[in-house]
Enzyme design. Structure first.
Site, mmCIF file in Angstrom:
data_model
loop_
_atom_site.group_PDB
_atom_site.id
_atom_site.type_symbol
_atom_site.label_atom_id
_atom_site.label_comp_id
_atom_site.label_asym_id
_atom_site.label_seq_id
_atom_site.Cartn_x
_atom_site.Cartn_y
_atom_site.Cartn_z
ATOM 1 N N ASN A 89 0.823 -1.210 0.000
ATOM 2 C CA ASN A 89 0.000 0.000 0.000
ATOM 3 C C ASN A 89 0.853 1.254 0.000
ATOM 4 O O ASN A 89 1.881 1.312 0.676
ATOM 5 C CB ASN A 89 -0.952 -0.002 1.202
ATOM 6 N N ASP B 202 -0.449 4.106 1.036
ATOM 7 C CA ASP B 202 -0.991 5.001 2.070
ATOM 8 C C ASP B 202 -0.135 4.910 3.335
ATOM 9 O O ASP B 202 0.805 4.111 3.415
ATOM 10 C CB ASP B 202 -2.478 4.678 2.355
ATOM 11 N N HIS C 186 5.689 -0.642 -2.835
ATOM 12 C CA HIS C 186 5.254 0.146 -4.002
ATOM 13 C C HIS C 186 5.339 1.654 -3.754
ATOM 14 O O HIS C 186 4.687 2.428 -4.450
ATOM 15 C CB HIS C 186 3.834 -0.280 -4.417
ATOM 16 N N ALA D 249 -10.790 -7.302 6.865
ATOM 17 C CA ALA D 249 -9.662 -7.078 7.777
ATOM 18 C C ALA D 249 -10.098 -6.408 9.087
ATOM 19 O O ALA D 249 -9.685 -6.825 10.170
ATOM 20 C CB ALA D 249 -8.608 -6.221 7.080
HETATM 21 P P1 OAD Z 1 -6.176 -5.578 -5.298
HETATM 22 O O1 OAD Z 1 -7.211 -4.558 -5.571
HETATM 23 O O2 OAD Z 1 -5.601 -6.304 -6.474
HETATM 24 O O3 OAD Z 1 -6.744 -6.680 -4.301
HETATM 25 C C1 OAD Z 1 -7.418 -6.310 -3.142
HETATM 26 C C2 OAD Z 1 -7.762 -7.560 -2.376
HETATM 27 O O4 OAD Z 1 -8.349 -7.169 -1.153
HETATM 28 C C3 OAD Z 1 -8.755 -8.486 -3.079
HETATM 29 O O5 OAD Z 1 -8.264 -9.818 -3.038
HETATM 30 C C4 OAD Z 1 -10.042 -8.346 -2.239
HETATM 31 O O6 OAD Z 1 -10.794 -9.555 -2.179
HETATM 32 C C5 OAD Z 1 -9.460 -7.998 -0.882
HETATM 33 N N1 OAD Z 1 -10.355 -7.209 -0.026
HETATM 34 C C6 OAD Z 1 -11.332 -6.332 -0.366
HETATM 35 N N2 OAD Z 1 -11.897 -5.792 0.722
HETATM 36 C C7 OAD Z 1 -11.246 -6.321 1.794
HETATM 37 C C8 OAD Z 1 -11.362 -6.149 3.208
HETATM 38 N N3 OAD Z 1 -12.249 -5.301 3.737
HETATM 39 N N4 OAD Z 1 -10.535 -6.880 4.018
HETATM 40 C C9 OAD Z 1 -9.623 -7.740 3.506
HETATM 41 N N5 OAD Z 1 -9.479 -7.935 2.169
HETATM 42 C C10 OAD Z 1 -10.271 -7.238 1.327
HETATM 43 O O7 OAD Z 1 -5.034 -4.861 -4.438
HETATM 44 P P2 OAD Z 1 -3.524 -5.321 -4.196
HETATM 45 O O8 OAD Z 1 -3.408 -6.798 -4.148
HETATM 46 O O9 OAD Z 1 -2.998 -4.523 -3.071
HETATM 47 O O10 OAD Z 1 0.387 -1.536 -7.401
HETATM 48 O O11 OAD Z 1 -2.848 -4.802 -5.532
HETATM 49 C C11 OAD Z 1 -1.486 -4.982 -5.736
HETATM 50 C C12 OAD Z 1 -0.939 -3.809 -6.503
HETATM 51 O O12 OAD Z 1 -1.701 -3.614 -7.698
HETATM 52 C C13 OAD Z 1 -1.070 -2.469 -5.789
HETATM 53 O O13 OAD Z 1 -0.060 -2.254 -4.832
HETATM 54 C C14 OAD Z 1 -0.965 -1.509 -6.920
HETATM 55 C C15 OAD Z 1 -1.883 -2.178 -7.916
HETATM 56 O O14 OAD Z 1 -1.667 -1.909 -9.257
HETATM 57 C C16 OAD Z 1 1.029 -0.390 -7.681
HETATM 58 O O15 OAD Z 1 0.520 0.697 -7.487
HETATM 59 C C17 OAD Z 1 2.402 -0.617 -8.213
#
Ligand code: OAD
Length: 249
Positions: A112, A114, A129, A241
């Site tokens: 993240n 943030d 990132h 979470a």
């Molecule tokens: P994603 O948007 O790909 O995935 C978010 C995940 O969080 C999903 O698997 C959801 O099911 C889960 N989710 C949603 N709400 C939730 C909650 N309340 N509690 C727990 N889990 C929940 O985000 P990331 O995996 O972080 O990269 O994405 C990876 C990277 O892709 C980011 O860091 C960013 C993006 O492009 C860059 O900016 C380089």
């Protein structure tokens, strides 16, 4: 989604976390979802459902239209100022304090950009990132004050002919070396890995949990949906979470 995790699964997760001397947290956008920050890939609400990553999160997009890219990150930085850490961030910070009192530790490796882990009271070992607050020069080593991330006009670099850009990693860019080294070291040496809120599809970050799996380190996943990393997890808690972290830490 298949409802809240059963009390016995929550108890199992809580036991694993309590017994681990060093808990490493690997977090993604779902960690901050309940603070009001959209994830990237959730259907309808995900940022990449509504914007094109190639326009906003690549060096090519920046070269094509730096003002558009600056404005998009500026708006996200401004939104970050309006939100607060959620109960999940706070539970991890509290877990860190508890572990320290007993000679253990919690380390945090996050994808993240943030600052909600920090604002809840945790120290982040690796921001894989980058960070949305705190711009840097596109050419030289100059780093600007975090406040500059909120500038409505793209700031120039005071040291060279460049422009300031967000200090985030775009598609096609290398991850920061120091953060990557810190992340691999902590994931390889932890006693339990807690994966929270990531789809696990963006590499190389998404490859890190495999380092723990290969070493037999127990993995717990918190995510309302299955992810690409679920097959590595000994225990998948299908819940949000902010709901489940206070219950297991
Ligand atoms: P994603 O948007 O790909 O995935 C978010 C995940 O969080 C999903 O698997 C959801 O099911 C889960 N989710 C949603 N709400 C939730 C909650 N309340 N509690 C727990 N889990 C929940 O985000 P990331 O995996 O972080 O990269 O994405 C990876 C990277 O892709 C980011 O860091 C960013 C993006 O492009 C860059 O900016 C380089």
């Amino acid at each position: 989604m298949s409802g809240s995790p059963s009390p016995s699964r929550l108890a199992l997760a809580a036991d694993l976390i309590r017994d681990a001397e060093h808990v490493c947290v690997f977090s993604g956008a779902g960690m901050s979802a309940e603070s009001g920050i959209p994830t990237f890939r959730d259907a309808l609400t995900g940022l990449w459902e509504n914007y094109r990553p190639e326009d906003l999160a690549t060096p090519e997009g920046w070269h094509r239209d730096p003002d558009l890219v600056w404005g998009w990150y500026r708006d996200r930085a401004a939104n970050l100022r309006k939100v607060e850490p959620n109960a999940g961030h706070r539970a991890l910070a509290e877990l860190g304090r508890t572990k320290r009192r007993t000679g253990g530790r919690v380390s945090i490796v996050t994808q993240n950009v943030d600052d909600l882990h920090e604002r809840a009271g945790s120290t982040v070992d690796a921001h894989l990132h980058g960070r949305i607050l705190g711009p840097r020069c596109e050419f030289c080593t100059y780093r600007g004050d975090p406040e500059l991330s909120l500038a409505t006009t793209r700031p120039r670099c005071p040291d060279c002919t460049g422009s300031l850009r967000p200090d985030v990693v775009w598609f096609g860019e290398m991850l920061p070396e120091r953060e990557w080294a810190a992340a691999t070291a902590t994931i390889e040496s932890c006693s339990a890995l807690l994966i929270v809120g990531t789809s696990g599809v963006v590499h190389p970050a998404a490859g890190l949990p495999l380092l723990a799996a290969e070493r037999g380190i127990p993995i717990i996943e918190v995510n309302p949906e299955p992810s690409a990393l679920t097959p590595l997890a000994a225990l998948h808690l299908e819940a949000a979470a902010a709901e489940v972290l206070p219950a297991i830490s």
